[in-house]
Design a protein around this motif. Structure first.
Motif, PDB file in Angstrom:
ATOM      1  N   GLN A  15      37.669 -16.180  -7.540  1.00  0.00           N
ATOM      2  CA  GLN A  15      38.967 -16.321  -8.184  1.00  0.00           C
ATOM      3  C   GLN A  15      39.538 -14.953  -8.539  1.00  0.00           C
ATOM      4  OE1 GLN A  15      38.864 -18.696 -11.714  1.00  0.00           O
ATOM      5  NE2 GLN A  15      41.084 -18.805 -11.874  1.00  0.00           N
ATOM      6  N   LYS A  16      38.677 -14.051  -8.989  1.00  0.00           N
ATOM      7  CA  LYS A  16      39.107 -12.692  -9.318  1.00  0.00           C
ATOM      8  C   LYS A  16      39.657 -11.991  -8.073  1.00  0.00           C
ATOM      9  CE  LYS A  16      36.802 -10.223 -12.849  1.00  0.00           C
ATOM     10  NZ  LYS A  16      35.687  -9.416 -13.287  1.00  0.00           N
ATOM     11  N   ALA A  17      39.004 -12.208  -6.930  1.00  0.00           N
ATOM     12  CA  ALA A  17      39.436 -11.574  -5.686  1.00  0.00           C
ATOM     13  C   ALA A  17      40.806 -12.087  -5.252  1.00  0.00           C
ATOM     14  CB  ALA A  17      38.412 -11.825  -4.589  1.00  0.00           C
ATOM     15  N   GLU A  18      41.047 -13.376  -5.444  1.00  0.00           N
ATOM     16  CA  GLU A  18      42.335 -13.934  -5.058  1.00  0.00           C
ATOM     17  C   GLU A  18      43.466 -13.386  -5.921  1.00  0.00           C
ATOM     18  OE1 GLU A  18      41.715 -18.130  -5.330  1.00  0.00           O
ATOM     19  OE2 GLU A  18      40.384 -18.167  -3.598  1.00  0.00           O
ATOM     20  N   GLU A  19      43.146 -13.012  -7.154  1.00  0.00           N
ATOM     21  CA  GLU A  19      44.161 -12.498  -8.070  1.00  0.00           C
ATOM     22  C   GLU A  19      44.240 -10.974  -8.073  1.00  0.00           C
ATOM     23  OE1 GLU A  19      42.969 -14.189 -11.771  1.00  0.00           O
ATOM     24  OE2 GLU A  19      43.553 -16.219 -11.184  1.00  0.00           O
ATOM     25  N   ALA A  37      40.739  -2.545  -2.766  1.00  0.00           N
ATOM     26  CA  ALA A  37      39.403  -2.109  -3.183  1.00  0.00           C
ATOM     27  C   ALA A  37      38.782  -3.087  -4.178  1.00  0.00           C
ATOM     28  CB  ALA A  37      39.461  -0.714  -3.786  1.00  0.00           C
ATOM     29  N   SER A  38      39.546  -3.508  -5.155  1.00  0.00           N
ATOM     30  CA  SER A  38      38.994  -4.450  -6.130  1.00  0.00           C
ATOM     31  C   SER A  38      38.802  -5.831  -5.519  1.00  0.00           C
ATOM     32  CB  SER A  38      39.871  -4.526  -7.374  1.00  0.00           C
ATOM     33  OG  SER A  38      41.174  -4.914  -7.044  1.00  0.00           O
ATOM     34  N   ARG A  39      39.657  -6.208  -4.568  1.00  0.00           N
ATOM     35  CA  ARG A  39      39.502  -7.479  -3.873  1.00  0.00           C
ATOM     36  C   ARG A  39      38.197  -7.481  -3.072  1.00  0.00           C
ATOM     37  NH1 ARG A  39      43.992  -7.396  -1.302  1.00  0.00           N
ATOM     38  NH2 ARG A  39      45.124  -8.428  -2.960  1.00  0.00           N
ATOM     39  N   ALA A  40      37.934  -6.403  -2.345  1.00  0.00           N
ATOM     40  CA  ALA A  40      36.707  -6.316  -1.551  1.00  0.00           C
ATOM     41  C   ALA A  40      35.474  -6.318  -2.447  1.00  0.00           C
ATOM     42  CB  ALA A  40      36.733  -5.052  -0.694  1.00  0.00           C
ATOM     43  N   ARG A  41      35.540  -5.604  -3.561  1.00  0.00           N
ATOM     44  CA  ARG A  41      34.416  -5.558  -4.500  1.00  0.00           C
ATOM     45  C   ARG A  41      34.128  -6.953  -5.066  1.00  0.00           C
ATOM     46  NH1 ARG A  41      36.550  -2.578  -8.315  1.00  0.00           N
ATOM     47  NH2 ARG A  41      36.626  -0.797  -6.924  1.00  0.00           N
ATOM     48  N   ALA A  42      35.166  -7.689  -5.392  1.00  0.00           N
ATOM     49  CA  ALA A  42      34.986  -9.038  -5.936  1.00  0.00           C
ATOM     50  C   ALA A  42      34.414  -9.979  -4.887  1.00  0.00           C
ATOM     51  CB  ALA A  42      36.312  -9.568  -6.467  1.00  0.00           C
ATOM     52  N   TYR A  43      34.888  -9.865  -3.644  1.00  0.00           N
ATOM     53  CA  TYR A  43      34.334 -10.712  -2.577  1.00  0.00           C
ATOM     54  C   TYR A  43      32.861 -10.390  -2.315  1.00  0.00           C
ATOM     55  CZ  TYR A  43      38.659 -13.018  -1.139  1.00  0.00           C
ATOM     56  OH  TYR A  43      39.780 -13.802  -1.088  1.00  0.00           O
ATOM     57  N   ARG A  44      32.502  -9.106  -2.374  1.00  0.00           N
ATOM     58  CA  ARG A  44      31.091  -8.741  -2.172  1.00  0.00           C
ATOM     59  C   ARG A  44      30.221  -9.262  -3.315  1.00  0.00           C
ATOM     60  NH1 ARG A  44      30.924  -6.005   2.267  1.00  0.00           N
ATOM     61  NH2 ARG A  44      32.540  -4.512   2.801  1.00  0.00           N
ATOM     62  N   ALA A  74      35.647  -9.560   2.551  1.00  0.00           N
ATOM     63  CA  ALA A  74      35.531  -8.224   1.980  1.00  0.00           C
ATOM     64  C   ALA A  74      35.748  -7.148   3.039  1.00  0.00           C
ATOM     65  CB  ALA A  74      34.168  -8.041   1.326  1.00  0.00           C
ATOM     66  N   ASP A  75      35.335  -7.451   4.269  1.00  0.00           N
ATOM     67  CA  ASP A  75      35.515  -6.498   5.362  1.00  0.00           C
ATOM     68  C   ASP A  75      36.926  -6.529   5.939  1.00  0.00           C
ATOM     69  OD1 ASP A  75      32.903  -5.716   5.075  1.00  0.00           O
ATOM     70  OD2 ASP A  75      32.149  -7.062   6.639  1.00  0.00           O
ATOM     71  N   GLY A  76      37.756  -7.440   5.441  1.00  0.00           N
ATOM     72  CA  GLY A  76      39.130  -7.515   5.902  1.00  0.00           C
ATOM     73  C   GLY A  76      39.326  -8.416   7.094  1.00  0.00           C
ATOM     74  N   GLU A  77      38.306  -9.148   7.474  1.00  0.00           N
ATOM     75  CA  GLU A  77      38.417 -10.071   8.597  1.00  0.00           C
ATOM     76  C   GLU A  77      38.900 -11.422   8.087  1.00  0.00           C
ATOM     77  OE1 GLU A  77      34.495 -10.268  10.119  1.00  0.00           O
ATOM     78  OE2 GLU A  77      34.387  -8.137  10.527  1.00  0.00           O
ATOM     79  N   THR A  78      39.541 -12.169   8.953  1.00  0.00           N
ATOM     80  CA  THR A  78      39.906 -13.535   8.575  1.00  0.00           C
ATOM     81  C   THR A  78      38.801 -14.462   9.041  1.00  0.00           C
ATOM     82  OG1 THR A  78      41.208 -13.642  10.605  1.00  0.00           O
ATOM     83  CG2 THR A  78      42.415 -13.307   8.557  1.00  0.00           C
TER      84      THR A  78
END
Length: 90
Positions: free
Chosen positions: A17-21, A26-33, A66-70
């Motif tokens: 949820q944090k990553a979606e928001e 950088a913070s999105r990738a960190r949250a997904y990891r 996190a790697d930017g792939e769909t």
């Protein structure tokens, strides 16, 4: 904490949820990891079976995000892609 529930499931859903928001990449990738790590921990707590496989798929999906792939569904289409109505093509 209730008995019989995997505590790492909710710990994995929070970073998702944090990553979606998140406002920046950088913070999105960190949250997904972080979510992927928590899904791995949730999978380790489960016995082999349907739940464990689902948690492992969630971990892989979060790592690819996190790697930017769909991520793709089982049929190879991107996740969330709607099928095209053949009537709309005419």
């Amino acid at each position: 904490m209730s008995f019989g529930r995997n505590p790492f499931v909710t710990k994995a859903q929070a970073p998702e949820q944090k990553a979606e928001e998140a406002s920046d990449d950088a913070s999105r990738a960190r949250a997904y990891r972080d979510a992927a790590h928590q899904w791995d921990r949730a999978a380790a707590k489960e016995t082999p079976g349907k739940q464990r496989n689902e948690y492992e798929r969630n971990a892989v999906r979060n790592r690819s995000l996190a790697d930017g792939e769909t991520p793709s569904d089982d049929d190879g289409a991107p996740a969330g892609a709607k099928p095209v109505d053949p009537k709309s093509l005419n």
